[in-house]
Enzyme design. Structure first.
Site, short mmCIF file in Angstrom:
data_model
loop_
_atom_site.label_atom_id
_atom_site.label_comp_id
_atom_site.label_asym_id
_atom_site.label_seq_id
_atom_site.Cartn_x
_atom_site.Cartn_y
_atom_site.Cartn_z
N ARG A 1 0.69 -1.16 -0.13
CA ARG A 1 -0.03 0.13 0.04
C ARG A 1 0.88 1.29 0.00
O ARG A 1 0.60 2.31 0.55
CB ARG A 1 -1.06 0.04 1.16
CG ARG A 1 -1.93 -1.31 1.31
CD ARG A 1 -2.89 -1.34 0.25
NE ARG A 1 -3.62 -2.41 0.15
CZ ARG A 1 -3.22 -3.53 -0.53
NH1 ARG A 1 -2.15 -3.75 -1.08
NH2 ARG A 1 -4.01 -4.53 -0.40
N SER B 1 -11.25 -0.71 2.88
CA SER B 1 -10.58 -0.92 4.08
C SER B 1 -10.05 0.73 4.66
O SER B 1 -9.62 1.26 3.93
CB SER B 1 -9.53 -1.65 3.98
OG SER B 1 -9.95 -2.97 3.47
N GLU C 1 -5.81 4.06 5.73
CA GLU C 1 -5.32 3.76 4.48
C GLU C 1 -5.75 5.20 3.65
O GLU C 1 -5.05 5.53 2.81
CB GLU C 1 -5.99 2.43 3.92
CG GLU C 1 -5.51 2.35 2.51
CD GLU C 1 -5.86 0.92 2.10
OE1 GLU C 1 -6.28 0.70 1.08
OE2 GLU C 1 -5.87 -0.12 2.95
#
Length: 351
Positions: A160, A239, A343
């Site tokens: 990520r 998420s 995130e």
């Protein structure tokens, strides 16, 4: 280019949250994107780039600068080479690759947002990440004032993460190029156990591309991760927290905390991240810390389908969302000594 003053940004995000921008420019060509950013930079104005808005948390006060909505279009498929304009809808692009019989991104079906956002976050799900297929990223380098082509090896891809996320003010992604695989209509080898189970095969097996895509879409829909305007469980950024990556020492301490709180028989999820680190599950941590599906009584709550999604139930503000996020983050840290990291990208606010 279309320009709107004092423009609402909330409708451009999947959270449907955030105040207005001083100016919103909608750019439909690469040249317009570059011109809009260059002009704002010359005025010394802050710039906010908006694609699909699926990874943005914008402050209730809005954005005091120029927001550039990247609405470029363009898909070029030559053999196994794919090029996408940054504004292309990612889920539609995945569908096209599956229809063309090409493997490599089929397990990324249903992820909301634009193609240009995928290298920034190194988007991944169900055992695939875009970094495994991206060959080049074409971007406007705001520091050098020119368009550059960055090979995958120079993008610093990690879980990520990428160089674009590390230094968000430098590059504006314009196009993304991928190398896919012709496996005779079959998927890439399945890496994610949940996907393999749902398909009734073993990890490492291949299945028809259409089956892989439809299975992933069904799994995502069951978790509220496929956009549906009528379903408030999808008014989210997917998420909200990344899965924590722990050093050996941190993991050992974490296991002690788990034993003390849940008992010696409970074994938390653990996946090798590299030789010295272990990844665990943010969703598991949230649930075991006492935040179940549907947690909350206000206008921002945990999804009723997935503990990792924080949602706007229709009347939330960004302040409501952040209050819930802080409660979850702090509760997990108090329970297990692990700090969750958000995130989504925050604009004008922070946890």
């Amino acid at each position: 280019m279309d320009t709107t003053e004092n423009a609402r940004l909330a409708p451009l995000t999947t959270f449907r949250l955030g105040g207005p921008a001083r100016r919103l420019v909608t750019a439909r060509t690469d040249e317009d994107v570059v011109a809009a950013v260059r002009e704002a930079d010359a005025r010394g104005e802050p710039v906010l780039l908006i694609g699909g808005g699926s990874n943005l948390v914008i402050a209730d006060e809005g954005f005091e600068g120029t927001a550039v909505r990247i609405a470029t279009r363009g898909v070029a498929l030559r053999g196994t080479a794919l090029e996408l304009a940054a504004g292309e809808v990612w889920s539609d692009a995945v569908t096209r690759t599956v229809e063309a019989g090409l493997a490599g991104v089929e397990c990324l079906a249903g992820i909301p947002g634009s193609a240009g956002a995928t290298p920034i976050q190194n988007v991944g799900a169900y055992g695939q990440e875009v970094s495994s297929t991206i060959t080049e990223v074409v971007a406007y380098d705001r520091q050098r004032g020119e368009v550059v082509t960055l090979p995958s090896a120079e993008c610093a891809f990690a879980y990520r993460f990428s160089r674009f996320k590390a230094d968000p003010a430098r590059h504006v992604v314009l196009r993304v190029r991928f190398a896919l695989e012709d496996a005779g209509g079959l998927s890439a080898p399945l890496k994610y156990a949940e996907t393999a189970r749902a398909l009734g095969v073993e990890a490492g097996d291949r299945v028809p591309l259409g089956r892989a895509r439809e299975t992933v879409l069904a799994l995502r829909a069951g978790k509220g991760m496929v956009l549906d305007p009528a379903d408030h469980d999808t008014w989210s950024a997917g998420s909200f927290f990344t899965n924590p990556v722990l050093s050996a020492a941190e993991h050992a301490e974490f296991l002690v905390r788990v034993k003390e709180r849940l008992g010696a028989e409970v074994i938390p999820p653990a996946y090798p991240a590299d030789a010295d680190h272990v990844k665990t599950s943010a969703a598991w941590l949230i649930d075991k810390a006492g935040f179940a599906k549907g947690y909350g009584t206000g206008p921002a709550r945990i999804s009723t389908k997935h503990t990792l999604a924080l949602t706007n139930r229709g009347a939330a503000t960004t302040a409501d969302l952040l209050a819930l996020a802080r409660e979850v983050r702090d509760g997990v840290h108090d329970a297990f000594g692990v700090t969750l990291v958000n995130e989504p990208v925050f604009v004008g606010t922070a946890l």
